[in-house]
Scaffold this motif. Structure first.
Motif, PDB file in Angstrom:
ATOM      1  N   ASP A 164       0.850  -1.177   0.000  1.00 31.77           N
ATOM      2  CA  ASP A 164       0.000   0.000   0.000  1.00 31.77           C
ATOM      3  C   ASP A 164       0.893   1.237   0.000  1.00 31.77           C
ATOM      4  O   ASP A 164       1.259   1.747   1.053  1.00 31.77           O
ATOM      5  CB  ASP A 164      -0.922  -0.028   1.220  1.00 31.77           C
ATOM      6  CG  ASP A 164      -1.913   1.098   1.238  1.00 31.77           C
ATOM      7  OD1 ASP A 164      -2.057   1.792   0.210  1.00 31.77           O
ATOM      8  OD2 ASP A 164      -2.553   1.307   2.282  1.00 31.77           O
ATOM      9  N   SER A 166      -9.815   4.190   2.050  1.00 29.31           N
ATOM     10  CA  SER A 166      -9.940   3.054   1.155  1.00 29.31           C
ATOM     11  C   SER A 166      -8.595   2.334   1.132  1.00 29.31           C
ATOM     12  O   SER A 166      -7.557   2.972   1.029  1.00 29.31           O
ATOM     13  CB  SER A 166     -10.307   3.553  -0.236  1.00 29.31           C
ATOM     14  OG  SER A 166     -10.445   2.499  -1.143  1.00 29.31           O
ATOM     15  N   ARG A 172     -11.813  -1.400  -1.171  1.00 30.72           N
ATOM     16  CA  ARG A 172     -11.982  -0.142  -1.883  1.00 30.72           C
ATOM     17  C   ARG A 172     -13.332   0.463  -1.527  1.00 30.72           C
ATOM     18  O   ARG A 172     -14.347  -0.228  -1.539  1.00 30.72           O
ATOM     19  CB  ARG A 172     -11.923  -0.356  -3.392  1.00 30.72           C
ATOM     20  CG  ARG A 172     -10.627  -0.981  -3.873  1.00 30.72           C
ATOM     21  CD  ARG A 172      -9.514   0.006  -3.795  1.00 30.72           C
ATOM     22  NE  ARG A 172      -8.291  -0.579  -4.348  1.00 30.72           N
ATOM     23  CZ  ARG A 172      -7.129   0.000  -4.302  1.00 30.72           C
ATOM     24  NH1 ARG A 172      -6.996   1.168  -3.732  1.00 30.72           N
ATOM     25  NH2 ARG A 172      -6.085  -0.572  -4.813  1.00 30.72           N
ATOM     26  N   TYR A 206     -15.975   3.519  -2.434  1.00 28.54           N
ATOM     27  CA  TYR A 206     -16.367   4.526  -3.408  1.00 28.54           C
ATOM     28  C   TYR A 206     -17.563   5.286  -2.876  1.00 28.54           C
ATOM     29  O   TYR A 206     -18.344   4.763  -2.085  1.00 28.54           O
ATOM     30  CB  TYR A 206     -16.711   3.869  -4.750  1.00 28.54           C
ATOM     31  CG  TYR A 206     -15.547   3.132  -5.363  1.00 28.54           C
ATOM     32  CD1 TYR A 206     -14.662   3.795  -6.194  1.00 28.54           C
ATOM     33  CD2 TYR A 206     -15.316   1.790  -5.100  1.00 28.54           C
ATOM     34  CE1 TYR A 206     -13.573   3.131  -6.756  1.00 28.54           C
ATOM     35  CE2 TYR A 206     -14.242   1.120  -5.657  1.00 28.54           C
ATOM     36  CZ  TYR A 206     -13.379   1.792  -6.481  1.00 28.54           C
ATOM     37  OH  TYR A 206     -12.304   1.140  -7.027  1.00 28.54           O
ATOM     38  N   GLU A 237     -13.281   7.130  -5.616  1.00 28.88           N
ATOM     39  CA  GLU A 237     -12.714   6.385  -4.499  1.00 28.88           C
ATOM     40  C   GLU A 237     -12.193   7.360  -3.448  1.00 28.88           C
ATOM     41  O   GLU A 237     -11.406   8.253  -3.756  1.00 28.88           O
ATOM     42  CB  GLU A 237     -11.583   5.495  -4.977  1.00 28.88           C
ATOM     43  CG  GLU A 237     -10.970   4.681  -3.862  1.00 28.88           C
ATOM     44  CD  GLU A 237      -9.783   3.850  -4.327  1.00 28.88           C
ATOM     45  OE1 GLU A 237      -9.147   3.251  -3.437  1.00 28.88           O
ATOM     46  OE2 GLU A 237      -9.493   3.837  -5.518  1.00 28.88           O
TER      47      GLU A 237
END
Length: 132
Positions: A5, A81, A86, A88, A126
């Motif tokens: 990440d 996120s 994830r 959105y 996102e």
């Protein structure tokens, strides 16, 4: 297969540098990190951001942190996120941070935007992180 990440690492670098009282921090360059840094600069969380090039041609971002009365301007910054989850949001559902005192940063079809800009342009996307 390992998942890294890089945005989470970038946010952690900012959080740790401001908690340690550092003047600047340096991270690797990417368009996403540069976009996030520009929003943080525009909203007054950092003093300066500039692109520097190392000896071997590697590009980095040098971020100058901002302090107000010896307290970091970034009180909190957290990833919203993640690569495994994830999240959105439509422009009507973009979360407000501290009732509008903080900033959410989104990646949208129109680029990287703050929550206010995304609502104004009526685009969702996102939700990358929250800053206060």
């Amino acid at each position: 297969m390992a998942v890294h990440d890089t945005i989470g690492d970038f946010l952690t670098t900012l959080r740790n540098a401001s908690a340690a009282g550092k003047d600047t921090c340096t991270v690797r360059y990417s368009k996403l990190r540069a976009g996030i840094a520009q929003i943080l600069l525009r909203d007054g969380y950092i003093s300066d951001v500039r692109e520097v090039e190392e000896i071997k041609g590697q590009r980095n971002l040098e971020i100058t942190l901002k302090y107000v009365d010896d307290a970091a301007a970034i009180v909190g910054i957290e990833r919203f996120s993640t690569p495994g989850r994830r999240l959105y949001a439509k422009y009507t559902d973009i979360p407000r941070v501290l009732g509008g005192l903080g900033t959410s940063i989104l990646t949208t079809s129109k680029g990287i935007l703050s929550d206010r800009d995304a609502r104004r342009e009526k685009v969702g996307g996102e939700v990358i992180c929250k800053v206060w």
